[in-house]
Design an enzyme around this catalytic site. Structure first.
Site, short mmCIF file in Angstrom:
data_model
loop_
_atom_site.label_atom_id
_atom_site.label_comp_id
_atom_site.label_asym_id
_atom_site.label_seq_id
_atom_site.Cartn_x
_atom_site.Cartn_y
_atom_site.Cartn_z
N ASN A 199 -1.31 -6.47 -6.80
CA ASN A 199 0.05 -6.09 -6.79
C ASN A 199 0.99 -6.88 -6.98
O ASN A 199 0.96 -8.19 -6.63
CB ASN A 199 0.04 -4.79 -5.66
CG ASN A 199 1.42 -4.11 -5.54
OD1 ASN A 199 1.77 -3.84 -6.63
ND2 ASN A 199 1.96 -3.79 -4.42
N SER B 92 -24.68 2.58 54.49
CA SER B 92 -26.04 2.15 54.91
C SER B 92 -26.34 2.75 56.23
O SER B 92 -27.30 3.03 56.75
CB SER B 92 -26.04 0.64 54.97
OG SER B 92 -25.91 0.05 53.51
N LYS C 79 0.92 -1.04 -0.22
CA LYS C 79 -0.21 -0.03 -0.05
C LYS C 79 0.93 1.34 -0.05
O LYS C 79 0.56 2.15 -0.78
CB LYS C 79 -0.87 -0.03 1.17
CG LYS C 79 -1.92 -1.23 1.18
CD LYS C 79 -2.68 -1.27 2.39
CE LYS C 79 -1.93 -1.50 3.81
NZ LYS C 79 -1.43 -2.94 3.64
N SER D 293 -17.58 0.85 54.56
CA SER D 293 -17.33 2.36 55.02
C SER D 293 -18.39 2.72 55.83
O SER D 293 -18.19 3.67 56.65
CB SER D 293 -17.11 3.11 53.45
OG SER D 293 -18.35 3.10 52.90
N SER E 13 -21.45 1.97 44.14
CA SER E 13 -21.48 2.94 42.88
C SER E 13 -19.95 3.37 42.57
O SER E 13 -19.80 4.39 42.63
CB SER E 13 -22.34 3.94 43.03
OG SER E 13 -22.20 4.84 44.20
#
Length: 635
Positions: A169, A479, A41, A476, A546
């Site tokens: 080619n 809740s 190419k 952590s 999350s």
């Protein structure tokens, strides 16, 4: 000796203005060269540049020197070095990135993109093909049709390139054997028919020796077609077809240089426009009349596809960047749900449900991609089941945008049908796609207006709706603190509801696991539920790990900015792990629990949380009291 053998157009040096004037009104052909590794190419493009006299003398001298030191053709010129400019490309003798080159002949101007052949760089090839009018697909005459030949042919057809040249080619290396050439063409014809390429032009060439490049070669007397350059100069472009379609002009810029002028600038994608034409601005649907067409060279009596212009209207209607100006009686569609083919271009796999930026023309919206319906095996054309799309994979999936966009099927309009997907965190382009059609439910499902508004619900409860979004590692205290906050709000006679991560997974999200994709869908559903609850006037508390910023931002975007409060429960991993109330960290460390946040799955802490509480320094009650003080007043 160089100037007697090879001389560029003298007019360039003598009078550059006259040279540019001669080229100003020529048509422009954008084309790509593609195919498998080592099919030639870069060498072909170098040959085209050389034969069209677009290499200056100092460039030629550098090329000759480079050919001796890093070339692959012995003492002869290695034309590939003209476009393989990266050090890594020259070291390995391969093309890695897309290289663009301009050249010109007496009849036409050209921009050619040299696309890489390696499979891992397929995404680069798609970039080059996206704006091309023609593709030269090269095949090494010694090797025949290879996997990448098939892949690149499929991609060329996928992105809508109608003009295909099959260049067999390196014919010099098989002694210009017609039988081998015919066998390759026959094999490719069978494959092309299978993938929907109805017509292509085949020719035997040698990019290195120059056979059938600018003139017919005596080495292939059996070839009666025209040489490659002649074909490139005369192939019919799609410009006339674009001009015959209805007007479509994405607005790129509102041109307001002073109080007396207001115009809307952009490039006309399809159609024509004249002063006095009635047009429609989408997605608003408002109609008006074009008063004049303004360009730097003066006002026009008519503008056509491909021209960049500024349109002025008779009326002062609302129109901004991202809108589309269209024929009033034949506008494009507007929708927010689609089926599309997607080519994935990122090292990280597609995450179904994650929000990406979708850019279509000048429109930019947030979009989510559903789990693919199937992926496509380019070698066999089979449809395969797929949960996601990996690098260079091609698949069909449904896409939903956060607001309606103006579009047309890619087969009809590449400008309004082609899009890219952008990662919201890294701003990297991760995918490219082609829209097929809007989903029927997008046309038939409408938001049902109700008489009792969300403001009325909130007034009845004498409070302002909010979502208190608690995020942090497992252990952590999210809740616990959320529960304490809700108790305080209850004492204050506030109407609340607590959505806890574990509780939601017992019902609404019981079908979801803990893979990255499932975590994203988990948060999307919770965000939608929280939004509905705020519509009812409630103060909603959510306690979820999350872990990803993108999904927390997605939940924030669902609500008015003042109603979303991100609360970061900041607890170091070692502290959370010591607590390990549920014994989850112990299982994760033992390899019994996969995809556990903080161990073998990442957590992205908020960069600028609305409220931050440190559970090492605060008790849950102290943290809750602090949060209440921060969110007050609630009415």
């Amino acid at each position: 000796m160089t100037d007697t053998i090879y001389k560029t157009d003298a007019l360039i040096a003598e009078d550059i203005d006259s040279y540019l004037e001669t080229h100003q009104h020529k048509s422009l052909l954008r084309f790509i060269t593609c195919g498998s590794v080592d099919d030639g190419k870069s060498t072909l493009i170098g040959r085209l540049l050389y034969d069209s006299k677009m290499i200056f003398e100092d460039q030629l001298e550098a090329l000759q020197a480079d050919s001796k030191s890093v070339g692959t053709q012995g003492q002869e010129i290695d034309f590939a070095l003209l476009v393989d400019g990266l050090a890594a490309e020259r070291e390995q003798g391969i093309t890695i990135d897309v290289a663009y080159r301009f050249f010109s002949t007496e009849k036409r101007k050209f921009i050619v993109a040299d696309c890489p052949g390696h499979e891992q760089y397929t995404r680069n090839m798609v970039t080059g093909a996206s704006t091309a009018d023609l593709a030269v697909i090269l095949i090494d005459a010694r090797k025949g049709v290879l996997v990448q030949t098939r892949r690149h042919s499929y991609l060329c057809n996928l992105v809508g390139i109608k003009n295909i040249v099959l260049a067999v080619n390196k014919m010099d290396l098989i002694d210009y054997d017609r039988a081998k050439y015919d066998a390759i063409v026959a094999e490719y014809t069978a494959f092309a028919t299978e993938i929907g390429i109805d017509n292509f032009t085949a020719m035997p060439i040698s990019g290195f020796k120059g056979d059938n490049i600018t003139e017919n070669s005596a080495n292939t007397p059996w070839y009666s077609g025209e040489p490659l350059m002649a074909h490139l100069e005369t192939v019919k472009l799609d410009l006339d077809a674009s001009q015959s379609k209805p007007l479509r002009m994405p607005v790129q810029w509102v041109n307001r240089p002073n109080l007396d002028f207001r115009g809307f600038s952009g490039q006309i994608a399809t159609g024509t426009v004249k002063p006095g034409d009635e047009v429609r601005v989408l997605p608003s649907g408002k109609t008006t009349t074009v008063s004049k067409i303004v360009t730097l060279g003066g006002d026009l009596e008519e503008a056509v596809a491909g021209q960049s212009v500024t349109l002025c209207f008779d009326d002062e209607i609302d129109c901004s960047r991202g809108d589309v100006i269209a024929t009033a009686d034949n506008p494009p569609e507007v929708s927010d749900q689609f089926e599309a083919t997607i080519v994935w271009m990122d090292d990280d796999a597609l995450l179904p449900g994650r929000a990406y930026w979708l850019k279509l023309g000048t429109q930019m919206v947030s979009a989510t991609v559903q789990e693919p319906k199937y992926s496509i095996d380019v070698n066999t054309m089979q449809h395969m089941a797929a949960k996601t799309l990996d690098l260079n994979a091609i698949g069909v999936a449904e896409i939903a945008t956060d607001k309606p966009i103006v579009f047309e099927a890619y087969a009809d309009n590449r400008t309004l049908g082609g899009f890219i997907l952008i990662d919201k965190i890294t701003n990297a382009t991760v995918g490219a796609g082609m829209l097929h059609f809007s989903l029927r439910r997008a046309q038939n499902v409408h938001w049902q207006a109700t008489d009792i508004t969300r403001e009325a619900h909130a007034d009845l409860k004498n409070q302002k709706p909010k979502v208190l979004w608690f995020t942090g590692l497992s252990g952590s205290g999210k809740s616990t603190i959320a529960n304490e906050v809700e108790k305080l709000l209850n004492i204050m006679n506030r109407h609340t509801f607590l959505l806890d991560g574990d509780n939601v997974r017992h019902g609404l999200n019981k079908d979801l696991g803990f893979t990255e994709a499932d975590r994203i869908e988990n948060i999307r559903r919770v965000g939608e539920v929280a939004k509905l609850m705020t519509d009812a006037g409630l103060i909603v508390l959510t306690a979820f790990i999350s872990p990803f910023r993108a999904e927390r931002n997605m939940a924030r975007a669902m609500l008015p900015e003042s109603e979303f409060v991100e609360i970061f429960v900041d607890t170091p991993l070692e502290v959370a792990e010591k607590r390990d109330v549920k014994g989850l960290y112990k299982k994760a460390r033992a390899g019994e629990l996969k995809n556990f946040t903080g161990i073998d799955s990442p957590y992205e802490p908020p960069e600028k949380p609305d409220i931050r509480v440190n559970t090492v320094e605060m008790t849950p009650v102290q943290a809750a009291e602090y949060i209440i003080r921060q969110i007050a007043p609630l009415k």
